[in-house]
Design a protein around this motif. Structure first.
Motif, PDB file in Angstrom:
ATOM      1  N   ARG A 152      -5.376  -2.315   8.664  1.00 13.43           N
ATOM      2  CA  ARG A 152      -5.490  -3.891   7.931  1.00 13.43           C
ATOM      3  C   ARG A 152      -3.943  -3.936   7.224  1.00 13.43           C
ATOM      4  NH1 ARG A 152      -8.977  -4.519   2.803  1.00 13.43           N
ATOM      5  NH2 ARG A 152      -7.284  -3.141   1.885  1.00 13.43           N
ATOM      6  N   ASP A 153      -3.659  -2.622   6.293  1.00 16.76           N
ATOM      7  CA  ASP A 153      -2.676  -3.105   5.524  1.00 16.76           C
ATOM      8  C   ASP A 153      -1.223  -3.043   6.422  1.00 16.76           C
ATOM      9  OD1 ASP A 153      -3.944  -3.634   3.341  1.00 16.76           O
ATOM     10  OD2 ASP A 153      -4.072  -1.494   2.530  1.00 16.76           O
ATOM     11  N   LEU A 154      -1.208  -2.144   7.161  1.00 15.55           N
ATOM     12  CA  LEU A 154      -0.258  -1.876   8.071  1.00 15.55           C
ATOM     13  C   LEU A 154       0.124  -2.967   9.021  1.00 15.55           C
ATOM     14  CD1 LEU A 154       2.241  -0.009   8.955  1.00 15.55           C
ATOM     15  CD2 LEU A 154       0.727   1.193  10.649  1.00 15.55           C
ATOM     16  N   LEU A 155      -1.174  -3.663   9.459  1.00 19.52           N
ATOM     17  CA  LEU A 155      -0.814  -4.650  10.558  1.00 19.52           C
ATOM     18  C   LEU A 155      -0.347  -5.882   9.548  1.00 19.52           C
ATOM     19  CD1 LEU A 155      -1.023  -5.748  13.376  1.00 19.52           C
ATOM     20  CD2 LEU A 155      -3.154  -6.469  13.036  1.00 19.52           C
ATOM     21  N   SER A 156      -0.876  -6.029   8.345  1.00 15.72           N
ATOM     22  CA  SER A 156      -0.516  -7.099   7.535  1.00 15.72           C
ATOM     23  C   SER A 156       0.777  -7.042   7.011  1.00 15.72           C
ATOM     24  CB  SER A 156      -1.449  -6.947   6.184  1.00 15.72           C
ATOM     25  OG  SER A 156      -2.580  -7.403   6.417  1.00 15.72           O
ATOM     26  N   VAL A 157       1.444  -6.000   6.871  1.00 13.93           N
ATOM     27  CA  VAL A 157       2.762  -5.757   6.736  1.00 13.93           C
ATOM     28  C   VAL A 157       3.814  -6.185   7.968  1.00 13.93           C
ATOM     29  CG1 VAL A 157       4.690  -4.156   6.184  1.00 13.93           C
ATOM     30  CG2 VAL A 157       2.557  -4.165   4.860  1.00 13.93           C
TER      31      VAL A 157
END
Length: 631
Positions: A152-157
């Motif tokens: 989630r967080d890596l893709l969000s970034v």
């Protein structure tokens, strides 16, 4: 990258690979579904940042009322998709994580139960409990965070940075100007956190061991007034653990802190550089708001990703310990080509067996035979090696030399399961579990009929106290059988042995801790249990083995005499001396009177030895009866 940093990276890669292959790969379908939902959740922040430009430029500044409703519906759709995808991925990740950790706990328990005695001497129960419970729980939390971070967080970034670059790639570089400053400190912090996490895990294990010792020894603690002493020791360990946990948390928290500092530097740079372009009209307010929203949203997942570095080091310290336990191979295993166990009721033989623990010799070229279907008693002073023989027969340990045979078959040539299926054991400390009485007798067996169970209960005299229990066989017996008396626990152990119906019976001080009334009942049940079986008995109370077919006398790891009770008394060796010592405290018996008369005759013939001669030179009969009658 420094050597230490490279070593950490390689070690981390190996641990991730090991954990993936052993516990996560089997859930690949659920992980893929969770990643799809995490990708959807993460991309919604990028979509929200994109909505900022039309909202400001075309609705707020241009005043397009027709577009207002569509922008509002778009924002609502973004939040709805984010909510649904977030709920779905959390449920899937929790299932994956909990299932993987349940499998890990089961693997740990299975491996530790298969280890031999030397392993458990080095690893106390508290430490093993810490590994199974605390370390696995730590891994569980970290894996959840890491999967969330990657999915989630890596893709969000990535999505948010794409939005920022689409607005202005120079602004994006300015916003990330402090990123290089994170590399070196993060490597230092990772090494620090890993070390502190190891320290905290070790201290946690020592605390668990301390609690295990206190609770299992609560009676001696109370009787010796050791409450303050144990509290002080526990407090000292707790203080060390607090310091280690605080240092580890401080290290782990420093990386998100560095991300915040980087964000502050980037914001100043973008405000100074981009603000001038907005004032000059080169960029619109909507573009700035879209960029600012994307960068603002990006720093929060960046903080979480930064925290993962510290989280992973804590997790890695747990995986290292769990992996070390799972990789520890048991030393006592079945042979590669096992032979079939003997049929019928086999005898038992030790031939020239030697066993030592370090420099301490426990058995010294010991040879003995227990005939099939007979009762053989092992007697002798403490430390003579009697219990070690039981451990050799069941292959809890192996000798350094010599041969252990069951029915002519070497114990080391049989499968461990087949070998141990030949034995039933009733010991002084009957192992009961915090289950019902029925479960403690059956131990999971489903092939026992009610008639067979009733017969075993009657033969073991369990039926004598069963009516006194509130729920009969379904009454919980408490932790370690604490709701039952010592005699009742022994009768439960005998009922188990009756249901096992094995050809060889090992009795280790089975009645030594009982009062006279309970001993009589339990001894009767043991006599019934022994019929038709090869029985070996360890006893310090020699009156309980008078009727044995053969008594083997041991001293300092050697067999020094053997024979029937009367023969050993007549020979006047170690057995006679041990028996003499016991009847001096228990009172005269027919055997004791005969022994005393024999000793008098021997002394009159000059045959007495220095060990058996009374120090004051008085007649042995006078000393015995004088002590007994108070003269």
């Amino acid at each position: 990258m420094s050597g230490s940093a490279a070593e950490i990276t390689e070690n981390s890669r190996a641990l991730v690979t090991w954990h993936w292959r052993r516990y996560l790969r089997r859930h690949i379908g659920l992980i893929a579904a969770a990643f799809v939902l995490m990708a959807l959740e993460g991309s919604m922040q990028g979509a929200m940042a994109l909505m900022m430009q039309p909202m400001f430029d075309e609705v707020f500044l241009a005043g397009d009322r027709n577009l207002l409703i569509w922008v509002g519906l778009g924002v609502f759709a973004i939040f709805t998709l984010r909510a649904l995808s977030g709920m779905g991925q959390k449920i899937l990740l929790m299932r994956i994580s909990q299932r993987a950790n349940a499998d890990m706990r089961l693997d740990l328990l299975d491996r530790m139960m298969r280890q031999d005695g030397s392993f458990h001497q080095l690893h106390p129960p508290g430490l093993l409990i810490q590994r199974v419970q605390s370390d696995v729980a730590t891994i569980n939390l970290a894996v959840l965070g890491i999967l969330n971070g990657v999915g989630r967080d890596l893709l969000s970034v990535i999505m948010l940075m794409a939005v920022a670059v689409s607005v202005d790639w120079i602004w994006t570089l300015v916003a990330l100007v402090g990123a290089p400053l994170l590399v070196a400190p993060s490597q230092i912090v990772q090494r620090f956190v890993r070390a502190r996490a190891r320290e905290a895990r070790d201290l946690g294990a020592r605390l668990s061991t301390r609690l295990d010792e206190v609770f299992h020894g609560i009676i001696p603690v109370k009787l010796n007034r050791l409450e303050h002493y144990q509290n002080d020791r526990y407090r000292a360990l707790s203080d060390e653990l607090v310091r280690a946990e605080v240092r580890a948390t401080a290290g782990a928290a420093s990386i998100p802190g560095l991300v915040d500092i980087m964000a502050g530097l980037g914001f100043i740079g973008v405000l100074w550089f981009g603000g001038g372009e907005i004032i000059s009209g080169e960029k619109t307010v909507g573009e700035f708001m879209s960029f600012f929203t994307a960068i603002g949203f990006a720093f929060e997942p960046l903080r979480r990703l930064g925290a993962l570095a510290g989280q992973w080091q804590v997790c890695a310290s747990g995986i290292e310990r769990v992996k070390a336990l799972l990789d520890a191979e048991p030393k006592l295993v079945s042979p590669p080509k096992p032979v079939a166990p003997p049929k019928g009721v086999p005898g038992v033989a030790l031939s020239d067996v030697t066993l030592a623990y370090g420099d301490t010799v426990v058995l010294n070229r010991t040879t003995l035979v227990a005939e099939p279907g007979q009762t053989t008693a092992l007697v002798g002073p403490s430390g003579a090696g009697k219990s070690t023989i039981f451990n050799l027969l069941t292959r809890l340990i192996d000798p350094q030399s010599g041969r252990v045979e069951i029915g002519g078959v070497a114990a080391s040539r049989m499968r461990l399961e087949d070998l141990r299926d030949l034995f039933s054991v009733v010991s002084q400390d009957a192992a009961l579990f915090d289950e019902t009485l029925r479960e403690n007798i059956l131990l999971g067996r489903t092939d026992v009929s009610e008639t067979k169970l009733r017969d075993a209960l009657k033969a073991a005299h369990v039926t004598d106290f069963l009516p006194k229990l509130e729920h009969g066989l379904d009454t919980p017996v408490g932790p370690r059988g604490s709701a039952l008396s010592g005699g009742q626990r022994q009768r439960v152990a005998i009922a188990r042995a009756l249901l096992r119906d094995t050809p060889i019976l090992l009795l280790d001080e089975a009645t030594s801790a009982l009062d006279a009334e309970s001993e009589a009942v339990v001894q009767e049940a043991l006599d019934r249990l022994s019929k038709g079986r090869t029985t070996l008995v360890i006893a310090h109370r020699l009156s309980t083995v008078r009727n044995a077919d053969k008594i083997v006398v041991m001293d300092r790891g050697k067999v020094v005499d053997e024979g029937r009770h009367e023969e050993l008394l007549a020979r006047g060796g170690l057995y006679a001396r041990l028996y003499s010592l016991q009847f001096k405290t228990e009172g005269p018996t027919a055997d004791s009177v005969a022994l005393a008369a024999q000793e008098t005759r021997r002394r009159g013939n000059g045959a007495g030895d220095a060990d058996s001669a009374p120090r004051d030179g008085t007649n042995l009969l006078s000393r015995i009866f004088g002590r007994w009658f108070g003269q």
